[in-house]
Design a protein around this motif. Structure first.
Motif, short mmCIF file in Angstrom:
data_model
loop_
_atom_site.label_atom_id
_atom_site.label_comp_id
_atom_site.label_asym_id
_atom_site.label_seq_id
_atom_site.Cartn_x
_atom_site.Cartn_y
_atom_site.Cartn_z
N ALA A 10 0.69 -1.20 -0.14
CA ALA A 10 -0.10 0.06 -0.07
C ALA A 10 0.97 1.29 -0.03
CB ALA A 10 -0.75 0.06 1.29
N PHE A 11 0.50 2.32 -0.79
CA PHE A 11 1.11 3.54 -0.70
C PHE A 11 0.29 4.48 -0.35
CE2 PHE A 11 3.13 0.96 -3.85
CZ PHE A 11 4.44 1.27 -4.05
N VAL A 12 0.94 5.17 0.53
CA VAL A 12 0.47 6.41 1.33
C VAL A 12 1.07 7.74 1.24
CG1 VAL A 12 -0.79 6.91 3.69
CG2 VAL A 12 -0.68 4.81 2.91
N LEU A 13 0.22 8.71 1.02
CA LEU A 13 0.61 10.09 0.97
C LEU A 13 0.65 10.49 2.73
CD1 LEU A 13 -1.06 12.07 -1.82
CD2 LEU A 13 1.40 11.38 -1.60
N GLN A 14 1.64 11.07 3.00
CA GLN A 14 1.79 11.42 4.45
C GLN A 14 2.55 13.06 4.33
OE1 GLN A 14 2.37 8.34 7.49
NE2 GLN A 14 3.62 7.39 5.75
N TYR A 15 2.00 13.63 5.60
CA TYR A 15 2.60 14.93 5.81
C TYR A 15 3.66 14.79 6.92
CZ TYR A 15 -0.82 17.15 3.00
OH TYR A 15 -1.97 17.60 1.99
N GLY A 16 4.70 15.66 6.74
CA GLY A 16 5.51 15.58 7.95
C GLY A 16 6.29 14.34 8.36
N GLY A 17 7.61 14.60 8.84
CA GLY A 17 8.63 13.30 9.36
C GLY A 17 9.13 12.77 8.00
N GLY A 18 9.88 11.53 8.28
CA GLY A 18 10.28 10.84 7.12
C GLY A 18 11.80 11.36 6.73
N GLY A 19 12.22 10.99 5.58
CA GLY A 19 13.65 11.58 5.12
C GLY A 19 14.71 10.53 5.25
N GLY A 20 14.36 9.29 6.04
CA GLY A 20 15.06 8.28 5.99
C GLY A 20 14.86 7.06 5.41
N GLY A 21 15.33 5.89 5.49
CA GLY A 21 15.12 4.72 4.87
C GLY A 21 13.78 4.09 5.42
N THR A 34 4.98 6.92 1.33
CA THR A 34 5.45 5.74 2.39
C THR A 34 4.81 4.72 1.57
OG1 THR A 34 5.69 7.14 4.09
CG2 THR A 34 5.78 5.02 4.57
N ARG A 35 5.42 3.39 1.54
CA ARG A 35 4.90 1.94 1.20
C ARG A 35 5.12 1.26 2.24
NH1 ARG A 35 9.51 -0.28 -2.19
NH2 ARG A 35 10.38 -0.86 -0.20
N PHE A 36 3.96 0.63 2.55
CA PHE A 36 3.69 -0.27 3.54
C PHE A 36 3.37 -1.65 3.07
CE2 PHE A 36 2.39 3.89 5.11
CZ PHE A 36 3.13 3.78 6.46
N PRO A 37 3.94 -2.73 3.58
CA PRO A 37 3.36 -4.31 3.32
C PRO A 37 2.29 -4.43 3.67
CG PRO A 37 5.42 -4.18 4.85
CD PRO A 37 5.07 -2.68 4.58
N LEU A 38 1.45 -5.11 2.80
CA LEU A 38 0.22 -5.77 3.28
C LEU A 38 0.09 -7.06 4.00
CD1 LEU A 38 -1.72 -5.07 -0.09
CD2 LEU A 38 -1.83 -3.65 1.83
N SER A 45 7.87 -8.75 10.71
CA SER A 45 7.76 -7.26 10.51
C SER A 45 7.04 -6.62 9.55
CB SER A 45 9.22 -6.84 10.46
OG SER A 45 9.78 -7.21 9.29
N LEU A 46 6.44 -5.45 9.60
CA LEU A 46 5.71 -4.75 8.61
C LEU A 46 6.47 -3.52 8.72
CD1 LEU A 46 1.93 -5.50 9.58
CD2 LEU A 46 3.23 -6.22 7.55
N VAL A 47 7.78 -3.32 8.00
CA VAL A 47 8.48 -2.41 7.99
C VAL A 47 7.82 -1.22 6.83
CG1 VAL A 47 10.65 -1.23 7.73
CG2 VAL A 47 10.28 -3.42 8.91
N PRO A 48 7.66 -0.03 7.25
CA PRO A 48 7.07 1.03 6.24
C PRO A 48 8.48 1.56 5.56
CG PRO A 48 6.62 1.72 8.25
CD PRO A 48 7.10 0.41 8.48
N ARG A 106 5.39 12.08 -11.04
CA ARG A 106 5.52 10.74 -11.18
C ARG A 106 6.88 10.15 -10.95
NH1 ARG A 106 6.29 8.25 -17.39
NH2 ARG A 106 8.51 7.98 -17.06
N ALA A 107 6.87 8.87 -10.62
CA ALA A 107 8.16 8.27 -10.24
C ALA A 107 7.89 6.79 -10.17
CB ALA A 107 8.41 8.43 -8.83
N GLY A 108 8.95 5.72 -10.22
CA GLY A 108 8.82 4.47 -10.41
C GLY A 108 8.35 4.00 -9.01
N LEU A 109 7.75 2.89 -8.80
CA LEU A 109 7.44 2.35 -7.39
C LEU A 109 8.31 2.38 -6.52
CD1 LEU A 109 4.91 -0.59 -8.41
CD2 LEU A 109 4.50 1.91 -7.83
#
Length: 195
Positions: A10-21, A34-38, A45-48, A106-109
């Motif tokens: 699942a791909f989600v648009l988020q505000y704030g934070g992030g910037g790392g792996g 952000t990409r989240f595993p289903l 683990s379910l690492v976003p 646009r960007a690749g997945l």
């Protein structure tokens, strides 16, 4: 929010934070995708993971999991590298380092190859018709048209003008390619003339 069923993400648009792996879901910072595993990984683990960062003000997200991300205009085979595209609207910032203003991007997945597809004032809704490799976008401006484009933005046309009061969201019916439009406050003063 968009789902890639072929890879179970699942791909989600988020505000704030992030910037790392790994996704940092704290407040502050710029928008990101952000990409989240289903499903959990083998270790449970379910690492976003943040795949695209530095988005000024994201509004909408869409994806085509099978599109060829190399601009050759064809579908890549299942499991082929470079497969899949993300599309999002960003109101932009004229003082941002990219200087793009409002755009559909646009960007690749995996977040690679970020580029502008369409420039729009206050872009909002974005949708893709995967069977026709068509991109649709609109602005949150009264009387804004629905814009139709190829995935690379080389062919663009307005498919409606002044038909919508203030379009905000778009979706495409995959069975017949019909574009569904969500409008904001279509009745002056909040009064519905039918009641």
């Amino acid at each position: 929010f968009a789902i890639d069923y072929s890879r179970s993400f699942a791909f989600v648009l988020q505000y704030g934070g992030g910037g790392g792996g790994e996704a940092q879901l704290s407040c502050g910072g710029q928008g990101r995708i952000t990409r989240f595993p289903l499903h959990p990984a083998a270790d449970g683990s379910l690492v976003p993971v943040d795949v695209v960062g530095r988005i000024f003000e994201p509004r909408a997200l869409a994806l085509d999991p099978l599109a060829d991300a190399s601009d050759r205009g064809a579908y890549a085979g299942v499991g082929a590298p470079g497969r899949g595209l993300l599309f999002w609207s960003d109101t932009g910032n004229l003082s941002d380092p990219h200087g793009l203003g409002g755009s559909v991007m646009r960007a690749g997945l995996d977040g690679s190859g970020v580029r502008q597809v369409i420039h729009l004032d206050k872009p909002s809704g974005v949708a893709v018709d995967v069977s026709r490799q068509a991109l649709y976008a609109t602005s949150r401006v009264r009387g804004a048209p629905i814009v139709h484009s190829t995935y690379d933005g080389r062919w663009k046309k307005h498919v409606s003008r002044d038909l919508f009061y203030e379009p905000r969201g778009l979706a495409v019916d995959p069975t017949d390619g019909a574009v569904i439009v969500v409008e904001f406050d279509t009745f002056a003063g909040g009064c519905d003339p039918l009641f």
